[in-house]
Enzyme design. Structure first.
Site, short mmCIF file in Angstrom:
data_model
loop_
_atom_site.label_atom_id
_atom_site.label_comp_id
_atom_site.label_asym_id
_atom_site.label_seq_id
_atom_site.Cartn_x
_atom_site.Cartn_y
_atom_site.Cartn_z
N GLY A 1 5.93 -3.88 -18.76
CA GLY A 1 6.41 -4.15 -18.00
C GLY A 1 7.16 -5.05 -17.79
N ALA B 1 6.35 -7.41 -15.47
CA ALA B 1 5.33 -8.26 -15.15
C ALA B 1 4.98 -8.57 -16.52
CB ALA B 1 4.68 -7.89 -14.48
N GLN C 1 12.99 4.74 -10.79
CA GLN C 1 14.21 5.34 -10.26
C GLN C 1 14.71 4.35 -9.54
OE1 GLN C 1 13.42 9.42 -9.65
NE2 GLN C 1 12.78 10.36 -11.94
N GLY C 2 13.63 4.05 -7.97
CA GLY C 2 14.61 4.12 -7.27
C GLY C 2 15.63 2.38 -7.31
N GLY C 3 14.84 1.24 -6.93
CA GLY C 3 15.46 -0.26 -7.22
C GLY C 3 14.89 -1.33 -7.23
N GLU D 1 16.20 2.72 1.41
CA GLU D 1 15.10 4.21 0.82
C GLU D 1 13.87 3.65 2.05
OE1 GLU D 1 13.30 2.97 -2.62
OE2 GLU D 1 15.16 3.54 -3.93
N ASP E 1 -6.11 0.61 -17.90
CA ASP E 1 -6.94 0.04 -18.96
C ASP E 1 -7.60 -1.81 -18.05
OD1 ASP E 1 -6.73 2.25 -20.81
OD2 ASP E 1 -4.81 1.03 -21.31
N HIS F 1 3.07 10.04 -4.57
CA HIS F 1 4.83 10.48 -3.77
C HIS F 1 4.97 11.32 -3.18
CE1 HIS F 1 9.11 9.43 -4.36
NE2 HIS F 1 9.18 8.48 -5.16
N ARG G 1 5.34 6.86 2.88
CA ARG G 1 5.42 7.48 1.80
C ARG G 1 4.27 8.22 2.03
NH1 ARG G 1 7.09 4.72 -3.92
NH2 ARG G 1 9.21 5.40 -3.60
N HIS H 1 1.60 8.41 -7.98
CA HIS H 1 2.36 7.54 -8.09
C HIS H 1 2.67 6.78 -8.54
CE1 HIS H 1 6.55 6.19 -8.94
NE2 HIS H 1 6.68 6.14 -8.30
N GLU I 1 1.34 -3.80 -11.72
CA GLU I 1 0.56 -2.54 -10.46
C GLU I 1 -0.46 -2.69 -10.70
OE1 GLU I 1 0.58 2.17 -10.29
OE2 GLU I 1 2.22 1.62 -11.25
N ARG J 1 2.25 1.07 -0.50
CA ARG J 1 3.11 -0.24 -0.79
C ARG J 1 4.70 0.82 0.10
NH1 ARG J 1 7.01 0.94 -5.47
NH2 ARG J 1 6.40 2.85 -5.28
#
Length: 575
Positions: free
Chosen positions: A41, A43, A75-77, A142, A251, A272, A321, A382, A406, A417
């Site tokens: 990902g 990171a 999706q968000g940014g 957001e 994992d 979420h 959230r 989420h 994450e 978050r």
């Protein structure tokens, strides 16, 4: 910090024991590198690309293919103070508010001050973010943000674009002898050197992994290194319903815990608010309807058509959230429904199709037109705010083991978050971890060590038990928690056989399905115990029997394994 007597009184001997290694064949091959990076990902890719030019040899291991990390689904940014009217201080304030008193202010300061530079580096590296009419980065807002500071790409395909650009950078140097990529590789355990006088594992010195593929690098092998960077993503598959991909089976957290590292804030799970609701029987990865849709003005209605968020929080649909998710659950209970409705129709069809093309198409796949229909939504797992506890350089409590993204608990997120802080956190702290590793390798502070087998029994949970584990996690440490529900979940998890490879009549063997299910079980166990211990409500942790926050609990719960495998959960100061 509360005294030990203030923690829940569990029955004598009820603290669970977890195995310090997975049941697996002896490694049939060995690879060597200076640094082993696990995960592809944002990171993992950032760490590998940074390390490639700073240490002689890097090995990047990914569970499926390079472009399949959780980042793809974002999706968000990316949140960063890029507008002259904005500031890192304002971003810091919003982050601290969302974190509900449990953020590490030093980590947040690092995030908000270094984030803008890391975003500009993404642009320089080929990431194509959306632009405004003046040709500048288009900035949106957001939930929880008081300024327009979210950069996005392809409307609602930010993660996919960032992943594309970083993978392209890595592919461009893949022939470099200083870097190797192993795809379709499930990391089993972090290898550790000889234990210290306290009996706890020694420094990290590599990983064992199982590779599905052709050639010499298949089956179980060992990748040895001076340092290991875990960037394995989240824990979504611990629950029955999640927005996470199928490979998010916890994992990294499980492997770090087995190796002796400290994990923290495990009880803070972000559900979420707006995930497409398709009925109670749906399982697996669900369709996320990004918070950015509410950021553009979409409203939440109950099944009677009543807009309920303005009465809950001054920011209404843009509240943090956890507040939105809890309000939705309460409204669902009040109306006797299992979902609420997201209304974006007033934003206009042309705007919605242009701004949210991915969401629009995914909803159409289910017969829902975002431009004309009310969208049924309900909270689902989420994001995980907890993970492997790290310092500001990504170092875990286990020498030689780093974590970013994450899987890490940097202290940035606290109890909840802030929207779009995850991608920038992965960027900032993976960059820091790579720089720290390079400095320590050059100074000789990370010598090569030989791994030794950790003592005690190994573990294997039958893959068939996964749905049972997920049911316990969803009913216990789910959106709304209670002592009764958590104790019931702990009992159900404790009844799961963790020696399936030795048990008579259980069909199980050391293989990917069983290894992943063992990780899911261990993470669910730690999550449940941490949620039991925290007798208050804060951020992503809501206890119906302790519905208010308690200042005595403004601390972190740190979890480790004792030398005999007993799970130890200890209240620790934030700084």
């Amino acid at each position: 910090m509360p005294a030990a007597a203030s923690l829940p009184r569990l029955a004598a001997g009820s603290s669970p024991r977890l195995a310090a290694r997975l049941a697996a064949p002896v490694a049939g091959w060995t690879a060597e590198a200076d640094v082993v990076v696990v995960g592809s990902g944002i990171a993992g890719l950032t760490a590998a690309l940074e390390l490639r030019t700073r240490v002689p040899r890097v090995l990047l291991v990914t569970k499926t293919v390079l472009a399949s990390g959780s980042t793809v689904w974002a999706q968000g940014g990316v949140a960063a103070a890029l507008d002259p009217a904005d500031s890192p201080a304002a971003h810091l304030a919003d982050t601290l508010t969302a974190g509900a008193g449990l953020c590490d202010p030093r980590a947040v300061e690092v995030l908000v001050t270094e984030g803008p530079a890391r975003v500009r580096e993404l642009v320089a590296g080929g990431t194509r973010f959306d632009l405004d009419l003046a040709g500048s980065l288009a900035l949106t807002r957001e939930g929880g943000h008081h300024a327009d500071r979210i950069v996005h790409a392809g409307g609602d395909a930010t993660g996919a674009e960032i992943s594309r650009a970083l993978v392209a950078q890595l592919e461009a140097v893949r022939a470099d002898p200083g870097i190797e990529v192993i795809e379709h590789a499930l990391v089993l355990d972090v290898l550790t050197a000889a234990p210290g006088p306290d009996g706890r594992p020694g420094p990290a010195c590599g990983v064992t992994l199982h590779v599905i593929g052709a050639g010499t690098r298949d089956g179980v092998g060992a990748a040895l290194g001076r340092a290991v960077v875990l960037a394995t993503g989240g824990i979504g598959q611990v629950f029955r319903s999640s927005t996470n991909p199928a490979q998010a089976t916890g994992d990294g957290i499980a492997a770090a815990l087995r190796a002796g590292a400290t994990v923290g804030d495990v009880e803070f799970v972000q559900f979420h608010p707006t995930v497409l609701w398709l009925g109670s029987g749906v399982r697996g990865q669900l369709t996320l309807v990004s918070e950015a849709v509410r950021g553009e003005g979409a409203l939440l209605l109950d099944t009677d058509g009543v807009r309920f968020m303005p009465a809950v929080h001054p920011m209404a649909e843009l509240a943090p959230r956890d507040i939105v998710a809890h309000a939705m659950v309460r409204q669902m209970a009040a109306t006797g429904s299992d979902h609420v409705l997201l209304d974006a129709r007033h934003l206009g069809a042309d705007f919605l199709r242009a701004r949210f093309p991915t969401i629009y198409e995914r909803l159409l796949d289910h017969g829902i037109d975002l431009t004309a229909d009310l969208v049924p939504v309900a909270p689902a797992q989420h994001y995980h705010s907890g993970g492997v506890v790290t310092d500001l350089s990504g170092r875990s409590s286990l020498r030689g083991l780093y974590a970013a993204g994450e899987v890490a608990c940097t202290g940035v997120h606290g109890a909840n978050r802030l929207a779009s802080n995850s991608l920038v956190e992965g960027l900032v702290f993976a960059h820091r971890a790579a720089r720290d590793i390079a400095t320590r390798v050059a100074a000789g502070d990370l010598p090569r060590r030989d791994p030794v087998e950790r003592p005690g029994p190994d573990a294997l949970v039958a893959a068939a038990a996964r749905s049972r584990i997920q049911a316990a996690a969803s009913a216990g440490p789910g959106v709304i928690r209670s002592e009764e529900g958590l104790l019931r979940a702990a009992e159900r998890l404790g009844a799961v056989r963790t020696d399936a490879h030795h048990a008579v009549g259980i069909v199980a063997a050391p293989q990917p399905g069983e290894w992943e299910t063992t990780n899911v079980h261990q993470v669910a166990t730690v999550l449940t115990q941490a949620a039991l211990a925290r007798t208050e409500s804060r951020g992503g942790h809501f206890r119906s029997d302790h519905p208010a926050p308690d200042e005595a609990w403004r601390l972190r719960l740190a979890a480790t394994l004792a030398p005999d495998g007993t799970l130890e959960i200890v209240p620790t100061p934030l700084v």
